[in-house]
Write an enzyme that holds these catalytic residues in place. Structure first.
Site, mmCIF file in Angstrom:
data_model
loop_
_atom_site.group_PDB
_atom_site.id
_atom_site.type_symbol
_atom_site.label_atom_id
_atom_site.label_comp_id
_atom_site.label_asym_id
_atom_site.label_seq_id
_atom_site.Cartn_x
_atom_site.Cartn_y
_atom_site.Cartn_z
ATOM 1 N N LYS A 168 0.862 -1.191 0.000
ATOM 2 C CA LYS A 168 0.000 0.000 0.000
ATOM 3 C C LYS A 168 0.896 1.239 0.000
ATOM 4 O O LYS A 168 1.516 1.567 1.004
ATOM 5 C CB LYS A 168 -0.914 0.041 1.222
ATOM 6 C CG LYS A 168 -1.986 1.112 1.049
ATOM 7 C CD LYS A 168 -2.351 1.850 2.308
ATOM 8 C CE LYS A 168 -1.345 2.818 2.791
ATOM 9 N NZ LYS A 168 -1.200 4.068 1.995
ATOM 10 N N GLU A 244 10.646 1.896 9.868
ATOM 11 C CA GLU A 244 11.605 2.960 9.544
ATOM 12 C C GLU A 244 10.879 4.263 9.790
ATOM 13 O O GLU A 244 10.010 4.641 8.999
ATOM 14 C CB GLU A 244 12.016 2.873 8.070
ATOM 15 C CG GLU A 244 12.824 1.660 7.703
ATOM 16 C CD GLU A 244 14.196 1.646 8.324
ATOM 17 O OE1 GLU A 244 14.634 2.685 8.865
ATOM 18 O OE2 GLU A 244 14.821 0.580 8.281
ATOM 19 N N CYS A 278 14.053 11.340 6.092
ATOM 20 C CA CYS A 278 14.181 11.019 7.522
ATOM 21 C C CYS A 278 15.637 11.127 7.974
ATOM 22 O O CYS A 278 15.905 11.252 9.155
ATOM 23 C CB CYS A 278 13.588 9.658 7.819
ATOM 24 S SG CYS A 278 14.122 8.421 6.658
ATOM 25 N N GLU A 379 11.095 17.278 14.431
ATOM 26 C CA GLU A 379 11.541 16.980 13.070
ATOM 27 C C GLU A 379 10.943 18.047 12.147
ATOM 28 O O GLU A 379 9.762 18.367 12.259
ATOM 29 C CB GLU A 379 11.045 15.583 12.670
ATOM 30 C CG GLU A 379 11.617 15.099 11.366
ATOM 31 C CD GLU A 379 11.139 13.697 10.969
ATOM 32 O OE1 GLU A 379 11.878 13.008 10.289
ATOM 33 O OE2 GLU A 379 10.014 13.313 11.332
HETATM 34 P P1 ADP Z 1 4.395 11.025 6.434
HETATM 35 O O1 ADP Z 1 3.223 11.395 5.576
HETATM 36 O O2 ADP Z 1 4.728 12.024 7.481
HETATM 37 O O3 ADP Z 1 5.535 10.434 5.705
HETATM 38 P P2 ADP Z 1 2.787 8.934 7.440
HETATM 39 O O4 ADP Z 1 3.233 8.036 8.518
HETATM 40 O O5 ADP Z 1 1.529 9.714 7.624
HETATM 41 O O6 ADP Z 1 4.026 9.834 7.272
HETATM 42 O O7 ADP Z 1 2.672 8.189 6.052
HETATM 43 C C1 ADP Z 1 3.477 7.090 5.684
HETATM 44 C C2 ADP Z 1 2.621 5.986 5.144
HETATM 45 O O8 ADP Z 1 1.751 5.554 6.179
HETATM 46 C C3 ADP Z 1 1.703 6.362 3.990
HETATM 47 O O9 ADP Z 1 1.609 5.251 3.092
HETATM 48 C C4 ADP Z 1 0.375 6.575 4.657
HETATM 49 O O10 ADP Z 1 -0.715 6.339 3.792
HETATM 50 C C5 ADP Z 1 0.424 5.538 5.733
HETATM 51 N N1 ADP Z 1 -0.453 5.768 6.882
HETATM 52 C C6 ADP Z 1 -0.719 6.938 7.518
HETATM 53 N N2 ADP Z 1 -1.600 6.737 8.539
HETATM 54 C C7 ADP Z 1 -1.856 5.409 8.564
HETATM 55 C C8 ADP Z 1 -2.672 4.562 9.382
HETATM 56 N N3 ADP Z 1 -3.379 5.021 10.396
HETATM 57 N N4 ADP Z 1 -2.694 3.245 9.082
HETATM 58 C C9 ADP Z 1 -1.973 2.758 8.065
HETATM 59 N N5 ADP Z 1 -1.184 3.479 7.284
HETATM 60 C C10 ADP Z 1 -1.129 4.794 7.506
#
Ligand code: ADP
Length: 475
Positions: A168, A244, A278, A379
């Site tokens: 995903k 990560e 990161c 960050e």
């Molecule tokens: P950033 O956008 O700051 O890099 P996120 O952690 O929000 O960090 O996003 C990284 C990945 O995690 C993306 O693929 C996002 O769709 C997914 N993501 C964000 N929130 C959730 C959640 N509650 N459950 C599963 N995946 C998530």
């Protein structure tokens, strides 16, 4: 979406649009999946696992090599897709495609080196055999900042180990994931081995990944907040996780360092991907003896950086991913200036001409930053270099380590014992000593503390997808 070897739409034909962060223009649309599609993909990956895990490592390597060849052939198209939906300058996108392709090559080779062990026993009638077997179905969640290489960094070792995968990608960058999935399809991976579910809302899919008994392992790259949540949900079913997460990298310039060389390195690594990495340096600790020339060189270089669409020639800094990211950067800069930091370059949104349509922030240098400022602790994920003068080496080590994060750190020094002292003392998973790019498919990447669990790349990278099995044989 790609499930069980078939390209398909989401239930009800729902789709969502993908935007160019430099112009706000729609660059495409993809199916908007949810829990139902995630379950179908997990089931397909589960059915494919039995045969795939028994396929020889030689055959798995062959398919990974084909994927590598296809990726190399399509490098330019992949880079363009990346710049269009993610925003980074095209040269940086090309570099990322090359870095991403390296994981396919490296893990194709590593697939054949998953060796076991025969151990001596204290009992004369006993033999021990240690075997490494694939964990099972892997769910992978990837971020938007490195939308191609974060896919191969997870999928290449998982596939090499004999696992099947449901991917995903981030909602901002699904088109890179579609292009990569086509590569896996055309390389000849059997149906169900690689599955792709795209979605505008990651939450229901994340919930399926952490609760579905058919998923053995979750591998995630993203923010610490989301990683913590997913890891704790996954713990309910004792699923394996690799995480990560965020970083807050110190960049230490010692008194014996060449300040001009260090400032050139600092400006290159800080503004890479508009600071949205990161491992991006977030705090420049510069010894008083070299502080003035360091700040001067850094400022000069940063002022010369051109911001704009990544497709334009000569652009060094692209847009931020969205309006919220611009807001966060601006809040940190304003807070620092209010508390007494000196603004040497940038310090404002960029809204002139065509830039008004995108999410641009001027490359910024803040000097005289102190520990009470937000930017010293949070960050940033944006194009801001905060510089902090220091006088004592023990203090700087303590300040650098005084964070809940532990991903990357950088040190500039010409003194070998100082380099070793800081290398050993920094509580970070990756330390660059006079080196602004301490990453490679062959090297373990990952963080300590709240920056994550596990390592990607290197020999460690494949073991994240393997279980260890012990056989005791009485003869
Ligand atoms: P950033 O956008 O700051 O890099 P996120 O952690 O929000 O960090 O996003 C990284 C990945 O995690 C993306 O693929 C996002 O769709 C997914 N993501 C964000 N929130 C959730 C959640 N509650 N459950 C599963 N995946 C998530």
């Amino acid at each position: 979406m790609f499930i069980d070897g078939e390209w398909c739409e989401a239930e009800g034909g729902r789709r969502f649009e993908v935007f160019d962060p430099a112009s706000g223009a729609v660059v495409g649309s993809v199916p908007d999946g949810g829990a139902a599609e995630a379950r179908r993909a997990i089931a397909a990956a589960g059915r494919a696992f039995e045969a795939w895990s028994r396929t020889t490592a030689y055959r798995r390597a062959e398919l990974l090599l084909k994927a590598h060849a296809l990726m190399t052939e399509r490098a330019e198209a992949l880079a363009r897709t990346m710049t269009e939906e993610q925003g980074k300058p095209i040269r940086a996108a090309r570099n990322e495609v090359r870095y991403g392709a390296d994981f396919l090559l490296w893990f194709a080779e590593e697939a054949k080196r998953v060796n076991g062990e025969i151990l001596p026993s204290a009992r004369p009638d006993q033999r021990f055999m240690v075997l490494h077997q694939p964990v099972g179905v892997v769910a992978a969640i990837t971020p938007w900042n490195y939308p191609v290489s974060m896919i191969t960094r997870k999928l290449a070792p998982a596939l090499a180990a004999g696992c099947t995968v449901v991917l995903k990608p981030a909602e901002a960058t699904p088109m890179c994931a579609v292009a990569m999935t086509r590569i896996f399809e055309e390389a000849g991976f059997p149906p169900g081995v690689v599955n792709l579910v795209t979605a505008s809302d990651p939450v229901p899919i994340g919930a399926e990944f952490t609760s579905h008994p058919g998923v053995a392992k979750l591998t995630f790259t993203g923010s610490t907040a989301v990683g913590r949540r997913l890891a704790s949900e996954a713990a309910g079913r004792m699923k394996r996780v690799s995480m990560e997460l965020g970083g807050h990298a110190p960049f230490i310039v010692c008194k014996d360092a060449d300040p001009v060389h260090a400032a050139k390195g600092g400006s290159l690594v800080k503004f890479l991907n508009t600071g949205q990495a990161c491992i991006s340096p977030n705090r420049f600790y510069v010894h008083e003896a070299v502080y003035a020339p360091f700040v001067e060189t850094l400022t000069e270089r940063v002022r010369a950086m051109k911001a704009g669409s990544g497709l334009e020639e000569g652009v060094a800094v692209g847009p931020l991913v969205n309006a919220a990211a611009v807001e966060k950067v601006d809040r940190q800069v304003r807070d620092a200036v209010d508390k007494g930091a000196e603004l040497r370059a940038g310090g404002a949104r960029l809204t002139e001409g065509a830039l008004a349509k995108g999410h641009f922030y001027a490359p910024t240098v803040l000097a005289g930053v102190t520990s009470d400022m937000l930017i010293h602790r949070e960050e940033t994920f944006g194009p801001v270099a905060p510089v902090i003068p220091y006088g004592d080496e023990d203090d700087v080590l303590a300040m650098a380590n005084d964070t809940e994060y532990g991903l990357a750190a950088y040190v500039y020094t010409r003194d070998l014992s100082r380099a070793m002292h800081l290398f050993e003392g920094l509580r970070f998973g990756i330390v660059g000593i006079n080196d602004i790019n301490p990453t490679s498919a062959a090297a373990p990447f990952g963080g300590m503390k709240q920056s994550g669990l596990g390592r990607e790349g290197a020999r460690e990278g494949i073991h994240e997808y393997l279980e260890t099995k012990l056989g005791g044989f009485a003869i």
